[in-house]
Design an enzyme around this catalytic site. Structure first.
Site, PDB file in Angstrom:
ATOM      1  N   ARG A   1       6.336   5.514   7.901  1.00 14.76           N
ATOM      2  CA  ARG A   1       5.491   4.768   6.965  1.00 14.76           C
ATOM      3  C   ARG A   1       4.430   3.916   7.658  1.00 14.76           C
ATOM      4  O   ARG A   1       4.680   3.290   8.682  1.00 14.76           O
ATOM      5  CB  ARG A   1       6.403   3.846   6.151  1.00 14.76           C
TER       6      ARG A   1
ATOM      7  N   ARG B   1      18.789  -9.230  -4.482  1.00 14.22           N
ATOM      8  CA  ARG B   1      19.475  -8.428  -3.489  1.00 14.22           C
ATOM      9  C   ARG B   1      20.912  -8.884  -3.259  1.00 14.22           C
ATOM     10  O   ARG B   1      21.607  -8.295  -2.431  1.00 14.22           O
ATOM     11  CB  ARG B   1      18.751  -8.577  -2.150  1.00 14.22           C
TER      12      ARG B   1
ATOM     13  N   ARG C   1      19.468  -2.533   7.841  1.00 19.17           N
ATOM     14  CA  ARG C   1      18.988  -2.812   6.485  1.00 19.17           C
ATOM     15  C   ARG C   1      19.820  -2.042   5.458  1.00 19.17           C
ATOM     16  O   ARG C   1      20.138  -2.540   4.387  1.00 19.17           O
ATOM     17  CB  ARG C   1      17.502  -2.456   6.361  1.00 19.17           C
TER      18      ARG C   1
ATOM     19  N   LYS D   1      10.484   1.611  -3.898  1.00 23.08           N
ATOM     20  CA  LYS D   1      10.274   0.459  -4.788  1.00 23.08           C
ATOM     21  C   LYS D   1       8.823  -0.022  -4.727  1.00 23.08           C
ATOM     22  O   LYS D   1       8.173  -0.208  -5.747  1.00 23.08           O
ATOM     23  CB  LYS D   1      11.207  -0.708  -4.390  1.00 23.08           C
TER      24      LYS D   1
ATOM     25  N   ARG E   1       1.907  -0.948  10.910  1.00 21.45           N
ATOM     26  CA  ARG E   1       3.307  -0.562  10.707  1.00 21.45           C
ATOM     27  C   ARG E   1       4.173  -1.813  10.731  1.00 21.45           C
ATOM     28  O   ARG E   1       3.865  -2.759  11.457  1.00 21.45           O
ATOM     29  CB  ARG E   1       3.768   0.395  11.817  1.00 21.45           C
TER      30      ARG E   1
HETATM   31  P1  AP5 Z   1       8.296   2.353  -0.132  1.00 20.33           P
HETATM   32  O1  AP5 Z   1       7.691   2.442  -1.491  1.00 20.33           O
HETATM   33  O2  AP5 Z   1       7.626   1.531   0.883  1.00 20.33           O
HETATM   34  O3  AP5 Z   1       9.849   1.983  -0.265  1.00 20.33           O
HETATM   35  P2  AP5 Z   1      10.568   0.583  -0.506  1.00 20.33           P
HETATM   36  O4  AP5 Z   1      11.733   0.871  -1.396  1.00 20.33           O
HETATM   37  O5  AP5 Z   1       9.582  -0.435  -0.962  1.00 20.33           O
HETATM   38  O6  AP5 Z   1      11.086   0.325   0.956  1.00 20.33           O
HETATM   39  P3  AP5 Z   1      11.113  -1.026   1.830  1.00 20.33           P
HETATM   40  O7  AP5 Z   1      11.292  -0.601   3.234  1.00 20.33           O
HETATM   41  O8  AP5 Z   1       9.943  -1.881   1.486  1.00 20.33           O
HETATM   42  O9  AP5 Z   1      12.411  -1.666   1.306  1.00 20.33           O
HETATM   43  P4  AP5 Z   1      13.177  -2.845   1.899  1.00 20.33           P
HETATM   44  O10 AP5 Z   1      14.007  -3.155   0.723  1.00 20.33           O
HETATM   45  O11 AP5 Z   1      13.889  -2.568   3.153  1.00 20.33           O
HETATM   46  O12 AP5 Z   1      12.027  -3.861   2.358  1.00 20.33           O
HETATM   47  P5  AP5 Z   1      11.529  -5.245   1.784  1.00 20.33           P
HETATM   48  O13 AP5 Z   1      10.116  -5.384   2.124  1.00 20.33           O
HETATM   49  O14 AP5 Z   1      11.944  -5.399   0.372  1.00 20.33           O
HETATM   50  O15 AP5 Z   1       8.442   3.863   0.402  1.00 20.33           O
HETATM   51  C1  AP5 Z   1       8.859   4.128   1.731  1.00 20.33           C
HETATM   52  C2  AP5 Z   1       8.040   5.293   2.336  1.00 20.33           C
HETATM   53  O16 AP5 Z   1       8.335   6.497   1.611  1.00 20.33           O
HETATM   54  C3  AP5 Z   1       6.519   5.120   2.208  1.00 20.33           C
HETATM   55  O17 AP5 Z   1       5.931   5.682   3.337  1.00 20.33           O
HETATM   56  C4  AP5 Z   1       6.152   5.907   0.954  1.00 20.33           C
HETATM   57  O18 AP5 Z   1       4.829   6.397   1.029  1.00 20.33           O
HETATM   58  C5  AP5 Z   1       7.182   7.018   0.977  1.00 20.33           C
HETATM   59  N1  AP5 Z   1       7.611   7.412  -0.360  1.00 20.33           N
HETATM   60  C6  AP5 Z   1       7.831   6.616  -1.436  1.00 20.33           C
HETATM   61  N2  AP5 Z   1       8.263   7.338  -2.493  1.00 20.33           N
HETATM   62  C7  AP5 Z   1       8.344   8.628  -2.054  1.00 20.33           C
HETATM   63  C8  AP5 Z   1       8.735   9.864  -2.667  1.00 20.33           C
HETATM   64  N3  AP5 Z   1       9.151   9.912  -3.951  1.00 20.33           N
HETATM   65  N4  AP5 Z   1       8.711  10.979  -1.898  1.00 20.33           N
HETATM   66  C9  AP5 Z   1       8.287  10.947  -0.613  1.00 20.33           C
HETATM   67  N5  AP5 Z   1       7.891   9.807   0.026  1.00 20.33           N
HETATM   68  C10 AP5 Z   1       7.924   8.674  -0.693  1.00 20.33           C
HETATM   69  O19 AP5 Z   1      12.397  -6.266   2.667  1.00 20.33           O
HETATM   70  C11 AP5 Z   1      12.155  -6.412   4.056  1.00 20.33           C
HETATM   71  C12 AP5 Z   1      13.033  -7.517   4.622  1.00 20.33           C
HETATM   72  O20 AP5 Z   1      12.685  -8.761   4.004  1.00 20.33           O
HETATM   73  C13 AP5 Z   1      14.540  -7.366   4.346  1.00 20.33           C
HETATM   74  O21 AP5 Z   1      15.160  -6.563   5.329  1.00 20.33           O
HETATM   75  C14 AP5 Z   1      14.998  -8.827   4.392  1.00 20.33           C
HETATM   76  O22 AP5 Z   1      15.098  -9.280   5.715  1.00 20.33           O
HETATM   77  C15 AP5 Z   1      13.834  -9.558   3.730  1.00 20.33           C
HETATM   78  N6  AP5 Z   1      13.990  -9.678   2.271  1.00 20.33           N
HETATM   79  C16 AP5 Z   1      13.151  -9.145   1.326  1.00 20.33           C
HETATM   80  N7  AP5 Z   1      13.577  -9.455   0.087  1.00 20.33           N
HETATM   81  C17 AP5 Z   1      14.723 -10.172   0.248  1.00 20.33           C
HETATM   82  C18 AP5 Z   1      15.652 -10.749  -0.661  1.00 20.33           C
HETATM   83  N8  AP5 Z   1      15.487 -10.648  -1.996  1.00 20.33           N
HETATM   84  N9  AP5 Z   1      16.727 -11.412  -0.154  1.00 20.33           N
HETATM   85  C19 AP5 Z   1      16.896 -11.536   1.186  1.00 20.33           C
HETATM   86  N10 AP5 Z   1      16.075 -11.007   2.109  1.00 20.33           N
HETATM   87  C20 AP5 Z   1      14.984 -10.325   1.640  1.00 20.33           C
HETATM   88 MG    MG Z   2       8.906  -2.255  -0.182  1.00 17.58          MG
END
Ligand code: AP5
Ligand code: MG
Length: 217
Positions: free
Chosen positions: A127, A88, A172, A14, A160
């Site tokens: 990552r 979410r 997660r 994402k 990281r």
């Molecule tokens: P990346 O693009 O970073 O993936 P992502 O989907 O953004 O993954 P996240 O870990 O950020 O998702 P998340 O939903 O757990 O975290 P968030 O920050 O939203 O890609 C991942 C890796 O793969 C990278 O190294 C990239 O280079 C690689 N990659 C990407 N595409 C690729 C491909 N096609 N092929 C190969 N490699 C690839 O949330 C974190 C925390 O915040 C949550 O756990 C929660 O506690 C809180 N939070 C955030 N939003 C909310 C909400 N709306 N409600 C409640 N709590 C929330």
């Molecule tokens: Mg993300």
């Protein structure tokens, strides 16, 4: 002016795709994860509440994240918004609908990135990002062209996320299955869901998303 949601489990890509859409099209990336990490780093009241919850891999409260989106939504009024990691829960989906309607806006697409669970763990555990500009990298899939130097801004500092370890990733994912995946039928009923093969390369996923955004798929 498009309003799109990128929906998918942790590590689905994402953030990678949202940052690309922002850079290439000038749309605005609205990532609740990034907003919360900024709040934690700044030690704000929201950050203090969110820190431990995020480190456990659980979801932060609907009220907090919906307020964060509401504060930033107007900044994307002219250029379009990419919602990354929000909504979410069903409650957040309802909150987003109200926030958009209040501004005369509506959702155009909910793009689901579909990726196998083992691949997600591999992606997340490897990552890292540039500490200065946030450009995303990976130990196996995407190293900087010059080792130790950010391709985008030239910084030599990287970081990281504290929640990027295998145990927290499993929590997660469980949160995603239990609370986030159930919002898909809500959007399916509205005819908004578009599925993308998130197992493909970053460029191939980008091409699939571009086709949807350009109305060609
Ligand atoms: P990346 O693009 O970073 O993936 P992502 O989907 O953004 O993954 P996240 O870990 O950020 O998702 P998340 O939903 O757990 O975290 P968030 O920050 O939203 O890609 C991942 C890796 O793969 C990278 O190294 C990239 O280079 C690689 N990659 C990407 N595409 C690729 C491909 N096609 N092929 C190969 N490699 C690839 O949330 C974190 C925390 O915040 C949550 O756990 C929660 O506690 C809180 N939070 C955030 N939003 C909310 C909400 N709306 N409600 C409640 N709590 C929330
Ligand atoms: Mg993300």
């Amino acid at each position: 002016m498009l309003n799109i949601i990128l929906l998918g489990p942790p590590g689905a890509g994402k953030g990678t795709q949202a940052a690309r859409l922002q850079a290439e099209r000038g749309m605005i990336q609205l990532s609740t994860g990034d907003m919360l990490r900024e709040a934690v780093a700044a030690g704000t009241p929201v950050g203090l509440k969110a820190k431990a919850v995020m480190e456990r891999g659980e979801l932060v409260s609907d009220a907090i994240v919906s307020a964060l989106i509401g504060e930033r939504l107007d900044a994307s009024a002219d250029k379009g918004a990419i919602f990354d990691g929000f909504p979410r829960t069903k409650h957040q989906a309802a909150a987003l609908e109200i926030l958009l309607a209040q501004r005369g806006r509506r959702l155009d697409h909910v793009i689901e990135l579909v990726v196998d669970e083992d691949e997600l763990v591999r992606r997340i555990v490897g990552r890292f990002t540039c500490a200065k500009c946030g450009a995303p990298y990976h130990d196996h899939f995407r190293l900087p062209a010059v080792p130790g130097v950010c391709d985008v801004c030239g910084s030599t500092k990287f970081k990281r996320r504290p929640d990027d370890n295998e145990e927290t990733v499993r929590t997660r994912m469980a949160e995603y299955r239990a609370k986030t995946a159930p919002i898909l039928p809500y959007y399916e009923d509205k005819g908004l869901v578009r599925r993308v093969d998130g197992m493909a390369s970053v460029d191939e996923v980008a091409a699939q998303i571009d086709a949807i955004v350009d109305g060609k798929a």
